[in-house]
Design a protein around this motif. Structure first.
Motif: not given
Length: 266
Positions: A151-161
């Motif tokens: 689970l990469g940083v980009e995934l976290d960014c998208s889910l948090l947004d």
């Protein structure tokens, strides 16, 4: 404990006792949960060291029912609900939320490898949309060694947004301090849990939320003490003592060692 709808502290991925016929023993599980809570240790039931992926959907739900019925506070629980099939993840998650758990620890679908961040985002988003409950609090479970799906940083960014207040934290089950530093720098308000108490002090100093550690099953009080006293002058020596116990236990097959220890002392 919880703050701003986010859990923090020390949690144990509670080991699951089994009967001779391989059925899970709900009574012994509840007693172990009671003991952990008396040490102020939270309950990440149905985690990796709970052997969750050896339990059926029905067994997980029946165990949660039984533990709550035994008087265990569901707000101190972060049950694992992530499985390969989206409908089953949704069912497990709804069932946990109905009991009032503090959050859920959610693996990605992990059978197929090499999945894009967009694919993982859509899988998590589908679960969130189907559960459709404002009480949902997801802690992403990153454990590439076992799941094979990072689970990469980009995934976290998208889910948090897209899902602020729903996706609220992460268990980082890698033993590299650099990974924690990178994630906490990117998401300072995320509830970041280290996957071992060996990184507890470092994680707290970086702004993390605590740890979810297998050896909290057998050494909860000392790990909780470091969480409570991480700013104290004794914190370094407490961390060194925890490291010695962790390294000793890791010299054996982990789940078997935890169960043997509890069987001997309990």
């Amino acid at each position: 404990m919880a703050s701003n709808n986010r859990m923090s502290g020390v949690l144990a991925p509670v080991i699951t006792p089994f009967n001779a016929d391989l059925s899970p023993d709900a009574g012994r599980l509840a007693r172990h949960c009671e003991w952990l809570l008396r040490q102020d240790c939270g309950l990440a039931i149905f985690g990796t060291n709970s052997e969750a992926n050896s339990l059926s959907l029905t067994e997980r739900m029946q165990l949660l029912d039984a533990v709550v019925a035994a008087g265990i506070d569901p707000a101190r629980m972060m049950p694992g609900t992530g499985v390969c099939a989206i409908p089953e993840t949704v069912e497990l998650t709804r069932h946990a939320i109905a009991h009032g758990v503090g959050g859920v620890l959610m693996l990605p679908p992990f059978y197929f490898k090499g999945v894009s961040d967009e694919g993982l985002f859509r899988a998590y988003a589908e679960v969130i949309e189907r559960v459709a409950d404002d009480r949902l609090r997801i802690y992403l479970y990153h454990y590439t060694k076992m799941s094979g799906v990072p689970l990469g940083v980009e995934l976290d960014c998208s889910l948090l947004d897209d899902y602020p207040g729903i996706v609220v934290g992460r268990k980082q089950s890698t033993c590299e301090l650099a990974n924690l530093e990178r994630m906490l720098a990117a998401f300072p308000d995320f509830a970041m849990f280290a996957g071992t108490e060996s990184l507890l002090l470092a994680n707290m100093r970086l702004g993390g939320a605590g740890c979810i550690s297998a050896t909290a099953n057998i050494n909860p009080a000392a790990i909780v003490r470091l969480f409570d006293e991480w700013k104290s002058a004794e914190a370094e020596s407490q961390q060194e003592a925890l490291d010695r116990i962790r390294l000793f236990v890791q010299g054996y097959p982990l789940v078997a060692a935890l169960k043997a220890t509890l069987a001997h002392y309990g």
